[in-house]
Design an enzyme around this catalytic site. Structure first.
Site, PDB file in Angstrom:
ATOM      1  CG  ASP A  10      42.855  33.168  40.461  1.00  0.00           C
ATOM      2  OD1 ASP A  10      43.571  33.431  39.481  1.00  0.00           O
ATOM      3  OD2 ASP A  10      42.157  32.140  40.545  1.00  0.00           O
ATOM      4  CG  ASP A 129      35.836  28.782  32.750  1.00  0.00           C
ATOM      5  OD1 ASP A 129      37.009  28.605  32.405  1.00  0.00           O
ATOM      6  OD2 ASP A 129      35.366  29.912  32.974  1.00  0.00           O
TER       7      ASP A 129
HETATM    8  O1  LIG Z   1      39.777  31.135  38.093  1.00  0.00           O
HETATM    9  C1  LIG Z   1      38.943  30.828  38.938  1.00  0.00           C
HETATM   10  O2  LIG Z   1      39.268  30.220  39.998  1.00  0.00           O
HETATM   11  C2  LIG Z   1      37.507  31.202  38.737  1.00  0.00           C
HETATM   12  C3  LIG Z   1      36.579  30.818  39.680  1.00  0.00           C
HETATM   13  C4  LIG Z   1      35.250  31.138  39.514  1.00  0.00           C
HETATM   14  C5  LIG Z   1      34.868  31.867  38.419  1.00  0.00           C
HETATM   15  C6  LIG Z   1      35.773  32.258  37.461  1.00  0.00           C
HETATM   16  C7  LIG Z   1      37.106  31.943  37.599  1.00  0.00           C
HETATM   17  N1  LIG Z   1      38.078  32.303  36.702  1.00  0.00           N
HETATM   18  C8  LIG Z   1      37.997  32.826  35.419  1.00  0.00           C
HETATM   19  O3  LIG Z   1      37.143  33.959  35.306  1.00  0.00           O
HETATM   20  C9  LIG Z   1      36.790  34.061  33.955  1.00  0.00           C
HETATM   21  C10 LIG Z   1      35.318  34.124  33.796  1.00  0.00           C
HETATM   22  O4  LIG Z   1      34.876  35.407  34.003  1.00  0.00           O
HETATM   23  P1  LIG Z   1      33.579  35.883  33.225  1.00  0.00           P
HETATM   24  O5  LIG Z   1      32.657  34.715  33.218  1.00  0.00           O
HETATM   25  O6  LIG Z   1      34.043  36.247  31.861  1.00  0.00           O
HETATM   26  O7  LIG Z   1      33.084  37.001  34.045  1.00  0.00           O
HETATM   27  C11 LIG Z   1      37.249  32.821  33.243  1.00  0.00           C
HETATM   28  O8  LIG Z   1      38.463  33.069  32.593  1.00  0.00           O
HETATM   29  C12 LIG Z   1      37.487  31.860  34.387  1.00  0.00           C
HETATM   30  O9  LIG Z   1      38.414  30.856  34.031  1.00  0.00           O
END
Ligand SMILES: O=C(O)c1ccccc1N[C@@H]1O[C@H](COP(=O)(O)O)[C@@H](O)[C@H]1O
EC number: 5.3.1.16
Length: 240
Positions: A10, A129
């Site tokens: 990340d 999520d």
């Molecule tokens: O992985 C994380 O810790 C995380 C924390 C906060 C937000 C998102 C996170 N991870 C991943 O990001 C994508 C979502 O991105 P978007 O909504 O498409 O812009 C998703 O895969 C989360 O698991």
């Protein structure tokens, strides 16, 4: 089939980090993303789960750096964070990643999501999520609706894969939500990648026991960075 392990890289501000329950500001720093990714590759990873957290939080992004990292890797990369429209999808795919993970846009823009699933097939996964059975969007700061309603709609749209994160478990080192993965697998025949909470090798063995149900892989983050076990030992623990 063995459970596929996806070490997580990340990225915030060009650095590899780990968050607790996805909350901005909780990050621990773990150096250069390239060094982290190369370490997981050398330890035997076949996939890396890479998240552009700045893009996920809507405060910029790290696409150029990510493209440079992926160019140095031989392993597959699943890329997440901020992929919400045609331009961001094109930029994400242009990094050289094998597949992208769409979160917020799958909840806020079902028509676009349906279109890109039809166009790109298994280069697309949808990230579900969840807190309880409520989906989280926009950097996990906004409610994104009901998990089961979204899953039924994505099934009808032909979603090829789900990456399911229990947000309450993420970064907590308290074990994965096995019941969540069982319930999702009972509702879809598509592969599920489990994310959140892995703390020890027994957690991975428990997730591996769900492979016949449809759990294809597990994302491992904090446990690896905290040296709870090595990736080599983890791969050996889930090998069949
Ligand atoms: O992985 C994380 O810790 C995380 C924390 C906060 C937000 C998102 C996170 N991870 C991943 O990001 C994508 C979502 O991105 P978007 O909504 O498409 O812009 C998703 O895969 C989360 O698991």
């Amino acid at each position: 089939m063995s459970l596929v392990l996806l070490p997580a890289v990340d990225i915030v501000g060009g650095q590899a980090v780990r968050l607790t329950q996805g909350e901005a500001g909780t990050e621990t720093r773990h150096g250069e993303p390239l060094a982290a990714a190369l370490a997981w590759q050398e330890a035997g990873a076949e996939w890396i789960h890479m998240v552009d957290l700045d893009a996920a939080f809507g405060r910029g992004g790290n696409r150029e750096l990510i493209a440079g990292v992926i160019a140095r890797l031989d392993v597959n990369v699943e890329l997440s964070g901020g992929i919400r429209d045609d331009d961001s999808l094109a930029a994400a795919l242009a990094t050289g990643c094998r597949r992208v993970n769409i979160g917020t846009a799958a909840l806020e823009n079902p028509e676009w999501c349906r279109k890109v699933i039809a166009e790109y097939g298994d280069r697309i996964a949808v990230g579900l999520d969840v807190r309880g059975t409520t989906l989280a969007a926009r950097g996990w700061t906004k409610d994104g609706g009901d998990l089961w309603e979204a899953l039924d709609r994505l099934e009808a749209d032909g979603c090829p894969r789900y990456v399911v994160t229990d947000v309450t478990k993420d970064g907590m080192l308290q074990g994965p939500n096995l019941d969540l993965y069982r319930r999702i697998c009972a509702r879809t025949d598509k592969p599920v990648v489990a994310s959140g909470g892995v703390s020890c090798l027994d957690d991975l063995v428990a997730l591996a026991s769900l492979v016949p149900d449809g759990v294809e892989g597990a994302i491992v983050g904090r446990a690896l960075y905290a040296h709870a076990f090595t990736l080599e030992n983890a791969l050996a623990a889930v090998r069949v």
